[in-house]
Design a protein around this motif. Structure first.
Motif, PDB file in Angstrom:
ATOM      1  N   ASN A 290      47.250  44.837  42.791  1.00 41.87           N
ATOM      2  CA  ASN A 290      48.228  44.375  41.819  1.00 41.87           C
ATOM      3  C   ASN A 290      47.549  43.671  40.650  1.00 41.87           C
ATOM      4  O   ASN A 290      46.312  43.528  40.611  1.00 41.87           O
ATOM      5  N   SER A 291      48.351  43.204  39.700  1.00 40.30           N
ATOM      6  CA  SER A 291      47.799  42.585  38.483  1.00 40.30           C
ATOM      7  C   SER A 291      47.135  41.242  38.754  1.00 40.30           C
ATOM      8  O   SER A 291      46.380  40.729  37.913  1.00 40.30           O
ATOM      9  N   ASN A 292      47.386  40.655  39.925  1.00 37.76           N
ATOM     10  CA  ASN A 292      46.764  39.374  40.278  1.00 37.76           C
ATOM     11  C   ASN A 292      45.453  39.539  41.030  1.00 37.76           C
ATOM     12  O   ASN A 292      44.850  38.547  41.467  1.00 37.76           O
TER      13      ASN A 292
ATOM     14  N   THR B 286      46.697  53.673  32.499  1.00 38.22           N
ATOM     15  CA  THR B 286      46.272  52.572  33.377  1.00 38.22           C
ATOM     16  C   THR B 286      45.522  53.105  34.602  1.00 38.22           C
ATOM     17  O   THR B 286      45.886  54.144  35.147  1.00 38.22           O
TER      18      THR B 286
ATOM     19  N   TYR C 280      44.525  52.683  38.500  1.00 38.43           N
ATOM     20  CA  TYR C 280      45.113  52.111  39.712  1.00 38.43           C
ATOM     21  C   TYR C 280      44.121  52.250  40.864  1.00 38.43           C
ATOM     22  O   TYR C 280      43.440  53.281  40.987  1.00 38.43           O
TER      23      TYR C 280
END
Length: 304
Positions: A37-39, A62, A64
């Protein structure tokens, strides 16, 4: 022997397709898929029993990252259960490699409007097609236009003749070199150059039109000095023969323009009535074909 889970990712439009394999002496019962995830942490996306998973609704710009955890067992008492195994972390960016769908098309020619006054410069076919943004919106959000393909005969290969931008009319007027005959197909193209399969091929044919007069005046006054067709459309060759009253051949030609000046071997024939027969060979989309009807009639030579 046993190996870790090996993860492979195949990118496609707004989607990553995950496939993996795990070579182990125990049976793997389920697989959990984790996504970064983005964190910077991994979230569990799903737990499945198959070895493939599609992560949809992604952004093509993007990257992944994923890993897979397998859970299995020998199914034997006193042996550790469950047995877990992790894949490597694999990353991939989706890419648009999915073309739009092929449009539905129709082709219209002007055979119903042809008269003796129509010239070859006025002969055209109209190709029209549906809007694929409406026909298949899921794969057409980046549509830029359409390619038009043409072949002069059914047996010829279709070749690209025109690109039409999505901002232009979904209609194209084509003026074939051989009249009205030909086959057409249309494809759609997106921003990255992905081209759809060709639409259904539609062929249209010529409507031959060949009319002969019955009188001419080969007197050298510059008016009506030659016997020639009054209308000559879509004719490849002819087998035209003229006979006198005794059945003797006085003229023949394969030129559909004929242009007979009323002579035999350079000598002007006398006034009178002559009989002709004419086999007509037409330009058709399937090739040159002889017309079903044999033309025949009388020619009146009048020099005065």
């Amino acid at each position: 022997s046993a190996s870790s889970v090996f993860l492979e990712i195949t990118p496609t439009d707004k989607k990553n397709v995950l496939n993996w394999e795990s070579k182990t002496p125990w049976n793997n019962k389920r697989y959990s898929i984790f996504k970064l995830n983005s964190n910077g942490n991994f979230d569990e996306l799903s737990t499945i029993s198959s070895t493939t998973f599609e992560d949809k609704g992604l952004d093509n710009s993007t990257i992944y990252c994923y890993y897979v955890e397998s859970v299995g067992s020998y199914g034997i008492d006193n042996i550790e259960d469950p047995l877990t195994n992790l894949s490597q972390i694999a990353c991939q960016k989706p890419k648009d490699d999915v073309p739009p769908c092929a449009p539905d098309i129709k082709v219209i020619n002007i055979c119903d409007m042809i008269t003796g006054e129509v010239g070859s410069e006025n002969l055209f076919n109209t190709i029209e097609w549906d809007d694929v943004a409406t026909q298949c919106p899921a794969v057409s959000d980046d549509l830029i236009g359409y390619n038009i393909y043409y072949a002069a005969k059914i047996t010829d290969s279709l070749l690209k003749i025109k690109f039409v931008s999505v901002d232009e009319s979904r209609r194209y007027f084509h003026f074939p070199e051989l009249g009205l005959l030909g086959c057409y197909s249309v494809t759609s193209v997106d921003l990255l150059g992905n081209e759809s399969v060709q639409s259904k091929k539609i062929c249209v044919d010529n409507c031959p039109y060949y009319v002969l007069p019955n009188t001419f005046t080969p007197n050298g006054d510059g008016y009506n000095d030659f016997f020639e067709p009054t209308t000559n459309l879509f004719v490849s060759t002819v087998d035209f023969k003229v006979f006198n009253a005794w059945g003797n051949l006085v003229f023949q030609t394969s030129d559909p323009k004929i242009m007979w000046n009323g002579t035999k071997s350079g000598t002007l024939l006398p006034d009178g009535t002559y009989h002709y027969v004419c086999r007509v060979f037409e330009n058709r989309v399937s090739g040159v074909k002889e017309a079903e009807e044999l033309l025949s009639g009388f020619i009146h030579i009048l020099k005065n």
